[in-house]
Design a protein around this motif. Structure first.
Motif, PDB file in Angstrom:
ATOM      1  N   ARG A 138      -5.618 -10.702   7.246  1.00 32.77           N
ATOM      2  CA  ARG A 138      -6.886 -10.044   6.914  1.00 32.77           C
ATOM      3  C   ARG A 138      -6.974  -8.501   7.118  1.00 32.77           C
ATOM      4  O   ARG A 138      -7.573  -7.703   6.321  1.00 32.77           O
ATOM      5  N   VAL A 139      -6.316  -8.039   8.239  1.00 33.11           N
ATOM      6  CA  VAL A 139      -6.123  -6.624   8.586  1.00 33.11           C
ATOM      7  C   VAL A 139      -5.437  -5.961   7.188  1.00 33.11           C
ATOM      8  O   VAL A 139      -5.788  -4.854   6.974  1.00 33.11           O
ATOM      9  N   SER A 140      -4.442  -6.532   6.928  1.00 37.67           N
ATOM     10  CA  SER A 140      -3.600  -6.121   5.888  1.00 37.67           C
ATOM     11  C   SER A 140      -4.385  -6.207   4.512  1.00 37.67           C
ATOM     12  O   SER A 140      -4.359  -5.124   3.759  1.00 37.67           O
ATOM     13  N   ALA A 141      -5.377  -6.912   4.163  1.00 29.43           N
ATOM     14  CA  ALA A 141      -6.161  -6.936   3.243  1.00 29.43           C
ATOM     15  C   ALA A 141      -7.311  -5.730   3.265  1.00 29.43           C
ATOM     16  O   ALA A 141      -7.399  -5.188   2.277  1.00 29.43           O
ATOM     17  N   GLN A 142      -7.665  -5.617   4.532  1.00 24.71           N
ATOM     18  CA  GLN A 142      -8.551  -4.436   4.690  1.00 24.71           C
ATOM     19  C   GLN A 142      -7.717  -3.340   4.295  1.00 24.71           C
ATOM     20  O   GLN A 142      -8.255  -2.108   3.984  1.00 24.71           O
ATOM     21  N   LEU A 143      -6.612  -2.890   4.913  1.00 22.49           N
ATOM     22  CA  LEU A 143      -5.791  -1.771   4.456  1.00 22.49           C
ATOM     23  C   LEU A 143      -5.737  -1.624   3.199  1.00 22.49           C
ATOM     24  O   LEU A 143      -5.756  -0.498   2.677  1.00 22.49           O
ATOM     25  N   ARG A 144      -5.217  -2.569   2.575  1.00 19.29           N
ATOM     26  CA  ARG A 144      -5.177  -2.308   0.899  1.00 19.29           C
ATOM     27  C   ARG A 144      -6.509  -1.909   0.404  1.00 19.29           C
ATOM     28  O   ARG A 144      -6.410  -1.295  -0.617  1.00 19.29           O
ATOM     29  N   SER A 145      -7.645  -2.535   0.767  1.00 14.81           N
ATOM     30  CA  SER A 145      -8.812  -2.400   0.317  1.00 14.81           C
ATOM     31  C   SER A 145      -8.957  -0.821   0.515  1.00 14.81           C
ATOM     32  O   SER A 145      -9.780  -0.032  -0.070  1.00 14.81           O
ATOM     33  N   LEU A 146      -8.761  -0.395   1.719  1.00 14.61           N
ATOM     34  CA  LEU A 146      -8.933   1.266   2.155  1.00 14.61           C
ATOM     35  C   LEU A 146      -8.176   2.084   1.073  1.00 14.61           C
ATOM     36  O   LEU A 146      -8.769   2.964   0.634  1.00 14.61           O
ATOM     37  N   LEU A 147      -7.110   1.556   0.963  1.00 11.95           N
ATOM     38  CA  LEU A 147      -6.185   2.222  -0.127  1.00 11.95           C
ATOM     39  C   LEU A 147      -6.699   2.434  -1.167  1.00 11.95           C
ATOM     40  O   LEU A 147      -6.683   3.343  -2.084  1.00 11.95           O
ATOM     41  N   SER A 148      -7.562   1.517  -2.021  1.00 12.29           N
ATOM     42  CA  SER A 148      -7.941   1.023  -3.113  1.00 12.29           C
ATOM     43  C   SER A 148      -9.295   2.078  -3.319  1.00 12.29           C
ATOM     44  O   SER A 148      -9.415   2.770  -4.118  1.00 12.29           O
ATOM     45  N   GLU A 149      -9.994   2.224  -1.891  1.00 12.13           N
ATOM     46  CA  GLU A 149     -11.258   3.116  -2.052  1.00 12.13           C
ATOM     47  C   GLU A 149     -10.795   4.430  -1.923  1.00 12.13           C
ATOM     48  O   GLU A 149     -11.202   5.180  -2.700  1.00 12.13           O
ATOM     49  N   LEU A 150      -9.814   4.793  -1.362  1.00 14.33           N
ATOM     50  CA  LEU A 150      -9.028   6.126  -1.209  1.00 14.33           C
ATOM     51  C   LEU A 150      -8.601   6.417  -2.720  1.00 14.33           C
ATOM     52  O   LEU A 150      -8.826   7.626  -3.155  1.00 14.33           O
ATOM     53  N   GLU A 151      -8.195   5.651  -3.591  1.00 12.60           N
ATOM     54  CA  GLU A 151      -7.662   5.756  -4.956  1.00 12.60           C
ATOM     55  C   GLU A 151      -8.783   5.899  -6.079  1.00 12.60           C
ATOM     56  O   GLU A 151      -8.794   7.044  -6.567  1.00 12.60           O
ATOM     57  N   ALA A 152      -9.815   5.240  -5.619  1.00 12.17           N
ATOM     58  CA  ALA A 152     -11.174   5.465  -6.134  1.00 12.17           C
ATOM     59  C   ALA A 152     -11.781   6.752  -6.013  1.00 12.17           C
ATOM     60  O   ALA A 152     -12.165   7.686  -6.948  1.00 12.17           O
TER      61      ALA A 152
END
Length: 110
Positions: free
Chosen positions: A59-73
């Motif tokens: 779950r934390v890994s998925a949240q980190l990937r989501s944060l990276l996606s937000e950063l890219e956006a």
């Protein structure tokens, strides 16, 4: 801001600060704790707890990937001339995040 929604770096600095100083470090700390618990519980043979920690770490890994996606956006909305500064200010967080995910995967698949 022009009609395309392109922002100067100054407009996204607060968001970058929150990513770099709050969100990413918090999730990295959670990931480290889960990884340490996985190792500890494996050594003790507590496999039910290992599975629970692995679920939480995923779950934390998925949240980190989501944060990276937000950063890219957010990066896509920054003016092209500000991208080198944006990249420089986020490189450490991105590297630490990717390293934490890889370390977790190394723990799971050893």
């Amino acid at each position: 801001m022009d009609e395309l929604g392109i922002l100067p770096l100054k407009r996204v600095e607060l968001s970058l600060s929150k990513f770099n100083e709050v969100a990413i470090p918090h999730h990295l700390d959670l990931m480290r704790q889960h990884r340490a618990n996985i190792i500890k519980y494996e050594e003790r043979g507590e496999y039910g707890r290992v599975r629970a920690e692995q679920t939480n770490a995923r779950r934390v890994s998925a949240q980190l990937r989501s944060l990276l996606s937000e950063l890219e956006a957010l990066r896509r909305r920054v003016r092209p001339e500000d991208l080198p500064k944006f990249d420089a200010s986020t490189q450490r967080s991105r590297d630490l995040t990717l390293r934490a995910i890889m370390d977790y995967l190394g723990t799971v698949f050893k």
